[in-house]
Design an enzyme around this catalytic site. Structure first.
Site, PDB file in Angstrom:
ATOM      1  N   ASN A   9      44.786  35.474  41.977  1.00 36.00           N
ATOM      2  CA  ASN A   9      45.858  35.882  41.065  1.00 36.00           C
ATOM      3  C   ASN A   9      46.109  37.367  41.292  1.00 36.00           C
ATOM      4  OD1 ASN A   9      47.506  36.537  38.943  1.00 36.00           O
ATOM      5  ND2 ASN A   9      45.968  36.183  37.344  1.00 36.00           N
ATOM      6  N   LYS A  11      48.361  39.161  40.024  1.00 33.39           N
ATOM      7  CA  LYS A  11      48.946  39.819  38.840  1.00 33.39           C
ATOM      8  C   LYS A  11      50.150  40.671  39.295  1.00 33.39           C
ATOM      9  CE  LYS A  11      44.434  39.609  36.777  1.00 33.39           C
ATOM     10  NZ  LYS A  11      43.521  40.078  35.762  1.00 33.39           N
ATOM     11  N   HIS A  95      47.284  32.233  31.138  1.00 32.24           N
ATOM     12  CA  HIS A  95      46.279  33.262  31.463  1.00 32.24           C
ATOM     13  C   HIS A  95      46.057  34.117  30.222  1.00 32.24           C
ATOM     14  CE1 HIS A  95      44.505  36.869  33.218  1.00 32.24           C
ATOM     15  NE2 HIS A  95      44.146  36.101  34.229  1.00 32.24           N
ATOM     16  N   GLU A  97      45.911  37.175  29.779  1.00 30.65           N
ATOM     17  CA  GLU A  97      46.839  38.311  29.645  1.00 30.65           C
ATOM     18  C   GLU A  97      48.169  37.846  29.064  1.00 30.65           C
ATOM     19  OE1 GLU A  97      46.454  39.708  33.667  1.00 30.65           O
ATOM     20  OE2 GLU A  97      44.385  40.284  33.221  1.00 30.65           O
ATOM     21  N   GLU A 167      38.092  31.131  31.820  1.00 31.69           N
ATOM     22  CA  GLU A 167      38.031  32.563  32.071  1.00 31.69           C
ATOM     23  C   GLU A 167      37.649  33.286  30.786  1.00 31.69           C
ATOM     24  OE1 GLU A 167      40.542  33.710  35.692  1.00 31.69           O
ATOM     25  OE2 GLU A 167      41.871  33.726  33.983  1.00 31.69           O
ATOM     26  N   GLY A 173      38.241  41.311  34.782  1.00 31.30           N
ATOM     27  CA  GLY A 173      38.503  42.698  35.178  1.00 31.30           C
ATOM     28  C   GLY A 173      37.480  43.688  34.656  1.00 31.30           C
ATOM     29  N   SER A 213      35.652  38.356  37.038  1.00 33.59           N
ATOM     30  CA  SER A 213      34.842  39.236  37.895  1.00 33.59           C
ATOM     31  C   SER A 213      34.081  38.475  38.981  1.00 33.59           C
ATOM     32  CB  SER A 213      33.901  40.091  37.045  1.00 33.59           C
ATOM     33  OG  SER A 213      34.654  40.939  36.203  1.00 33.59           O
TER      34      SER A 213
HETATM   35  C1  PEP Z   1      41.867  36.910  36.347  1.00 35.10           C
HETATM   36  O1  PEP Z   1      42.640  37.733  35.953  1.00 35.10           O
HETATM   37  O2  PEP Z   1      42.199  35.707  36.361  1.00 35.10           O
HETATM   38  C2  PEP Z   1      40.550  37.337  36.766  1.00 35.10           C
HETATM   39  C3  PEP Z   1      39.596  36.449  36.793  1.00 35.10           C
HETATM   40  O3  PEP Z   1      40.409  38.674  37.088  1.00 35.10           O
HETATM   41  P1  PEP Z   1      39.098  39.362  37.716  1.00 35.10           P
HETATM   42  O4  PEP Z   1      38.633  38.512  38.850  1.00 35.10           O
HETATM   43  O5  PEP Z   1      39.592  40.704  38.181  1.00 35.10           O
HETATM   44  O6  PEP Z   1      38.093  39.457  36.630  1.00 35.10           O
END
Ligand code: PEP
Length: 251
Positions: A9, A11, A95, A97, A167, A173, A213
């Site tokens: 992703n 973003k 997601h 966000e 998630e 992040g 992460s």
């Molecule tokens: C995400 O935004 O779906 C995500 C898992 O980000 P990150 O891998 O940076 O934690």
């Protein structure tokens, strides 16, 4: 048998030039990879470019959202059929966000997933609790409610063909990954819920990705958990070497 799925992703990141470099670097790194499905979800403006660069590969193209209506007066939105026409195979929906910054409800996620599925896109429905919810011991209830709302109205057959991404918001992040025990515990719980919603076949066929992460260092241990069928990768998916190394977790 569930084929592992590794999705990136991006973003709101990358220019055209960066997209070209990323894909040119990624292609040889994945050339001999088999038994794993890989996909990237660039911003809308890069879909055509990324799609044409990936045309001779097995890497799937995806979108980071999709609107629930086929067309109409929805300024700033993109429909599932437009995404399909742009070469997308999957769409990331709900997601955290989107849920946190754009007020996306479970009902909206369900509408978007319905539109994606009907257009022929693979819906990747994201769920996950905040740190406060986990600390309060509410993580299972929160994820169960998100799943019930976001997957409302889907038949067992439809559920089986969907992808769920767990998630935990506190892991996105932040560099703080869920432990393999935490990931497996929640994935097993989600699989049980899908089984209750759509029957045993749906429970055993639906792929459940972990996101939060994920790095080349922790991917293999997460992915070897019984109910972890892949990864949704944010930060590390912006780097071709890191993303390829996650996709090659078995190699
Ligand atoms: C995400 O935004 O779906 C995500 C898992 O980000 P990150 O891998 O940076 O934690």
């Amino acid at each position: 048998m569930r084929t592992p799925l590794i999705l990136g992703n991006w973003k709101m990141n990358k220019t055209s030039e960066e997209t070209i470099s990323f894909i040119e670097e990624l292609k040889p790194l994945l050339e001999d990879l088999s038994g794993v499905e890989v996909g990237v979800a660039p911003p809308y403006t890069l879909l055509h470019l990324a799609g044409s660069l990936l045309a001779d590969t097995k890497v799937l193209l995806g979108a980071q959202n999709c609107h629930w209506a086929p067309h109409g007066a929805f300024t700033g939105e993109i429909s599932s059929s437009m995404l399909l026409e742009a070469g997308c195979a999957f769409a990331i929906l709900g997601h955290s966000e989107r849920r946190q910054l754009f007020g996306e409800s479970d009902a909206r996620v369900a509408q978007r997933a319905r539109a994606a599925l009907e257009a022929g896109l693979l819906p990747v429905v994201c769920v996950g609790e905040t740190l406060a919810e986990r600390d309060a011991g509410r993580h299972f209830d929160v994820v169960a409610a998100q799943l019930a709302g976001s997957l409302a109205g889907f038949s067992p057959e439809e559920l089986a063909g969907m992808v769920i991404a767990y998630e935990p918001v506190w892991a996105i992040g932040t560099g703080r990954t869920a432990s393999v025990e935490q990931a497996q515990e929640m994935h097993g719980f989600i699989r049980g819920l899908i089984g209750k919603m759509g029957g045993e076949a749906a429970g055993s066929r639906t792929r459940i990705l972990y996101g939060g992460s994920v790095t080349p260092q922790n991917a293999a241990s997460l992915l070897e958990q019984t109910d972890v069928d892949g990864a949704l990768v944010g930060g590390a998916s912006l780097d071709s070497q890191k993303f390829a190394s996650i996709a090659r977790f078995r190699v």
